[in-house]
Design a protein around this motif. Structure first.
Motif, PDB file in Angstrom:
ATOM      1  N   CYS A 259       0.816  -1.221   0.000  1.00  0.00           N
ATOM      2  CA  CYS A 259       0.000   0.000   0.000  1.00  0.00           C
ATOM      3  C   CYS A 259       0.846   1.266   0.000  1.00  0.00           C
ATOM      4  O   CYS A 259       0.314   2.376  -0.073  1.00  0.00           O
ATOM      5  CB  CYS A 259      -0.920   0.015   1.223  1.00  0.00           C
ATOM      6  SG  CYS A 259      -2.144  -1.313   1.236  1.00  0.00           S
ATOM      7  N   LEU A 260       2.166   1.096   0.108  1.00  0.00           N
ATOM      8  CA  LEU A 260       3.067   2.259   0.144  1.00  0.00           C
ATOM      9  C   LEU A 260       3.641   2.470  -1.249  1.00  0.00           C
ATOM     10  O   LEU A 260       4.425   1.657  -1.737  1.00  0.00           O
ATOM     11  CB  LEU A 260       4.182   2.027   1.170  1.00  0.00           C
ATOM     12  CG  LEU A 260       3.716   1.647   2.579  1.00  0.00           C
ATOM     13  CD1 LEU A 260       4.911   1.379   3.473  1.00  0.00           C
ATOM     14  CD2 LEU A 260       2.823   2.731   3.173  1.00  0.00           C
ATOM     15  N   ASN A 261       3.254   3.561  -1.901  1.00  0.00           N
ATOM     16  CA  ASN A 261       3.603   3.762  -3.305  1.00  0.00           C
ATOM     17  C   ASN A 261       4.970   4.400  -3.522  1.00  0.00           C
ATOM     18  O   ASN A 261       5.625   4.150  -4.526  1.00  0.00           O
ATOM     19  CB  ASN A 261       2.547   4.641  -3.985  1.00  0.00           C
ATOM     20  CG  ASN A 261       1.143   4.079  -3.841  1.00  0.00           C
ATOM     21  OD1 ASN A 261       0.267   4.730  -3.308  1.00  0.00           O
ATOM     22  ND2 ASN A 261       0.932   2.854  -4.292  1.00  0.00           N
ATOM     23  N   ARG A 262       5.386   5.260  -2.587  1.00  0.00           N
ATOM     24  CA  ARG A 262       6.664   5.958  -2.767  1.00  0.00           C
ATOM     25  C   ARG A 262       7.313   6.196  -1.416  1.00  0.00           C
ATOM     26  O   ARG A 262       6.625   6.574  -0.455  1.00  0.00           O
ATOM     27  CB  ARG A 262       6.445   7.283  -3.489  1.00  0.00           C
ATOM     28  CG  ARG A 262       7.726   7.906  -4.005  1.00  0.00           C
ATOM     29  CD  ARG A 262       7.439   8.955  -5.060  1.00  0.00           C
ATOM     30  NE  ARG A 262       8.675   9.307  -5.771  1.00  0.00           N
ATOM     31  CZ  ARG A 262       9.162   8.638  -6.808  1.00  0.00           C
ATOM     32  NH1 ARG A 262       8.502   7.612  -7.286  1.00  0.00           N
ATOM     33  NH2 ARG A 262      10.285   9.011  -7.389  1.00  0.00           N
ATOM     34  N   ILE A 263       8.615   5.964  -1.340  1.00  0.00           N
ATOM     35  CA  ILE A 263       9.345   6.151  -0.078  1.00  0.00           C
ATOM     36  C   ILE A 263      10.417   7.209  -0.316  1.00  0.00           C
ATOM     37  O   ILE A 263      11.383   6.995  -1.046  1.00  0.00           O
ATOM     38  CB  ILE A 263       9.972   4.824   0.402  1.00  0.00           C
ATOM     39  CG1 ILE A 263       8.902   3.739   0.490  1.00  0.00           C
ATOM     40  CG2 ILE A 263      10.650   5.013   1.761  1.00  0.00           C
ATOM     41  CD1 ILE A 263       9.447   2.330   0.680  1.00  0.00           C
ATOM     42  N   LEU A 264      10.216   8.356   0.313  1.00  0.00           N
ATOM     43  CA  LEU A 264      11.118   9.499   0.140  1.00  0.00           C
ATOM     44  C   LEU A 264      12.054   9.605   1.335  1.00  0.00           C
ATOM     45  O   LEU A 264      11.613   9.674   2.480  1.00  0.00           O
ATOM     46  CB  LEU A 264      10.295  10.787   0.011  1.00  0.00           C
ATOM     47  CG  LEU A 264      11.079  12.095  -0.113  1.00  0.00           C
ATOM     48  CD1 LEU A 264      11.757  12.183  -1.478  1.00  0.00           C
ATOM     49  CD2 LEU A 264      10.159  13.297   0.110  1.00  0.00           C
ATOM     50  N   GLY A 265      13.349   9.610   1.062  1.00  0.00           N
ATOM     51  CA  GLY A 265      14.343   9.780   2.117  1.00  0.00           C
ATOM     52  C   GLY A 265      14.787  11.227   2.197  1.00  0.00           C
ATOM     53  O   GLY A 265      15.080  11.854   1.176  1.00  0.00           O
ATOM     54  N   ASN A 323      15.843   1.078   3.502  1.00  0.00           N
ATOM     55  CA  ASN A 323      14.500   1.658   3.428  1.00  0.00           C
ATOM     56  C   ASN A 323      13.823   1.472   2.072  1.00  0.00           C
ATOM     57  O   ASN A 323      12.674   1.869   1.906  1.00  0.00           O
ATOM     58  CB  ASN A 323      14.561   3.159   3.732  1.00  0.00           C
ATOM     59  CG  ASN A 323      14.904   3.461   5.172  1.00  0.00           C
ATOM     60  OD1 ASN A 323      14.209   3.040   6.082  1.00  0.00           O
ATOM     61  ND2 ASN A 323      16.003   4.184   5.383  1.00  0.00           N
ATOM     62  N   SER A 324      14.547   0.885   1.104  1.00  0.00           N
ATOM     63  CA  SER A 324      14.028   0.773  -0.271  1.00  0.00           C
ATOM     64  C   SER A 324      13.566   2.144  -0.787  1.00  0.00           C
ATOM     65  O   SER A 324      12.469   2.287  -1.337  1.00  0.00           O
ATOM     66  CB  SER A 324      12.855  -0.227  -0.352  1.00  0.00           C
ATOM     67  OG  SER A 324      13.287  -1.529  -0.105  1.00  0.00           O
ATOM     68  N   LEU A 325      14.410   3.142  -0.610  1.00  0.00           N
ATOM     69  CA  LEU A 325      14.024   4.506  -0.981  1.00  0.00           C
ATOM     70  C   LEU A 325      13.778   4.637  -2.483  1.00  0.00           C
ATOM     71  O   LEU A 325      14.525   4.095  -3.303  1.00  0.00           O
ATOM     72  CB  LEU A 325      15.104   5.501  -0.563  1.00  0.00           C
ATOM     73  CG  LEU A 325      15.367   5.660   0.941  1.00  0.00           C
ATOM     74  CD1 LEU A 325      16.405   6.740   1.173  1.00  0.00           C
ATOM     75  CD2 LEU A 325      14.083   5.969   1.702  1.00  0.00           C
TER      76      LEU A 325
END
Length: 430
Positions: A259-265, A323-325
């Motif tokens: 459900c998490l589409n984008r992971i911003l660091g 984190n699979s950023l």
């Protein structure tokens, strides 16, 4: 289309996540705090006015957004109400737009007393906690003796359990730490008026978030602290008591990874750290003074001066992996304005063997680490307030490109000042 965006710190916290959460939440229906407690301090500058939030999600300053304090957060009811009232004095009313997970663990007075007593006993070997009781509260959660938000609904059961837990803490505080005992009746008395104030906020937030996802609502998940304060992946034991990496978002909300589409660091254009622990690129010279003064590097929660250093891309690349950023946001680029040269740490060397090494495994391995730097030219023009990538000085653009090359992911956002509007949006994340 990206509907759900996670915002995580990639250093030791204080990366400027609050501003980025606030900026992106303008287009979101929900903003969600997932872990940590009121030890987190997120500073926002809106129309020249500084606002510091500790428990309340940063994006809640937008009138149409619903804030969620999810199950992974440890909540001090006293501090929560204090924060709500401070916002109300500024004309910001959030009570009807704030939801609290019924499963969130409580932070109470005995946690704070234990936190302070331990740090005092450790002396020069102290971890450098904020003294807010966060660690002991998480310990109670793991030990299955913690009180939860839902326990506030039954005064009789709350009183019975509270008395037993306070007895447990008093035994240690008095017998071992030689501190004063705590009266559970005083804690209960302070809690009772708060229960009525937050009663309507207490919800099954996991259910609410899944319903929002089904209805294609935009959600911003706000991480607290930074990747290398993570209890598992950080510079242990100089870490916080929760998972500050992507796993903390998932377990701290009940929202699964699909459900998490984008992971911003989020990373500063340089590095900072509050408290003790390894910091390979730490500075003690005029550049440290430059970063501290121009970057206003003092903890928003503790007021302590932050340690400063050059950007460490060895750690940053590790944060990208764990984190699979999807991409990065660079903050405080303007703090580098005026420097003749800028250094980037690109690898570590063992000072005993001169061997190039990967990321150290234990706190002892950090003792013999020396950073190896790549030196780039600085820029004399101001980047403060610039809103287009092509308008940045040529050298600043090269600095951005070099970080992208090293980390192998794009930089989507660049912050060029403290104001909400001081943003270069390279790519629209939603």
């Amino acid at each position: 289309m990206n509907k759900n965006i996670v915002i995580l710190g990639t250093q030791w916290g204080d990366e400027g996540k609050g501003k980025i959460v606030d900026y992106l939440t303008e287009d979101a229906a929900y903003v969600v705090r997932c872990q940590g407690g009121h030890n987190a301090g997120h500073t926002l500058v809106v129309n020249g006015e500084k606002i510091i939030l500790h428990l309340i999600p940063s994006g809640l300053l937008h009138d149409n957004t619903i804030g969620v304090i999810a199950n992974g957060v440890v909540v001090s009811p006293l501090e929560l109400i204090k924060e709500i009232k401070k916002l109300e004095k500024r004309g910001i009313f959030v009570r009807k737009r704030l939801l609290i997970s019924s499963s969130a663990t409580l932070v109470l007075k005995y946690h704070i007393e234990m936190d302070i007593a331990r740090e005092k006993r450790l002396g020069i070997n102290a971890i450098g906690t904020t003294g807010r009781g966060i660690g002991p509260a998480y310990e109670d959660k793991i030990a299955r003796r913690g009180l939860r938000i839902k326990d506030l609904k039954d005064e009789k059961k709350l009183s019975t359990r509270l008395e037993k837990i306070v007895d447990y803490y008093n035994h240690q505080l008095v017998s071992f730490y030689k501190c004063n005992s705590i009266n559970y009746k005083i804690i209960l008395k302070d809690l009772l008026p708060i229960i009525d104030l937050i009663q309507d906020m207490i919800q099954d937030t996991t259910h609410i978030l899944h319903k929002a996802i089904q209805n294609n609502k935009k959600i911003v998940f706000e991480g607290a602290q930074g990747s290398f304060l993570d209890i598992d992946h950080g510079t242990y034991p100089y870490v916080t008591s929760s998972n500050t990496t992507i796993g903390g978002i998932i377990s701290g909300t009940g929202v699964g990874p699909r459900c998490l589409n984008r992971i911003l660091g989020v990373t500063k254009a340089y590095s900072t750290r509050v408290g003790n622990g390894p910091f390979p690129t730490e500075l003690f010279d005029n550049i440290d003074e430059h970063f501290s003064t121009k970057g206003h590097e003092f903890g928003s929660t503790t007021g302590r001066k932050r340690r400063t250093g050059w950007l460490d891309t060895v750690s940053l690349c590790r944060a990208v992996k764990i984190n699979s950023l999807s991409s990065l946001c660079i903050t405080k680029l303007d703090v580098l304005d005026g420097l003749n040269e800028i250094k980037i740490c690109i690898s570590y060397k063992n000072t005993n063997t001169s061997e190039i090494i990967s990321y150290p495994d234990t706190v002892y391995d950090w003792e013999n680490i020396e950073p190896i730097y790549e030196i780039l030219p600085g820029w004399k023009k101001k980047t403060l307030g610039i809103k287009k990538l092509e308008d940045l000085p040529y050298e600043a653009q090269n600095y951005i490109k070099r970080i992208e090359t090293i980390t192998k992911i794009p930089i989507d956002i660049i912050s060029t000042g403290p104001e909400r509007s001081n943003i270069i949006l390279v790519r629209n994340l939603f």
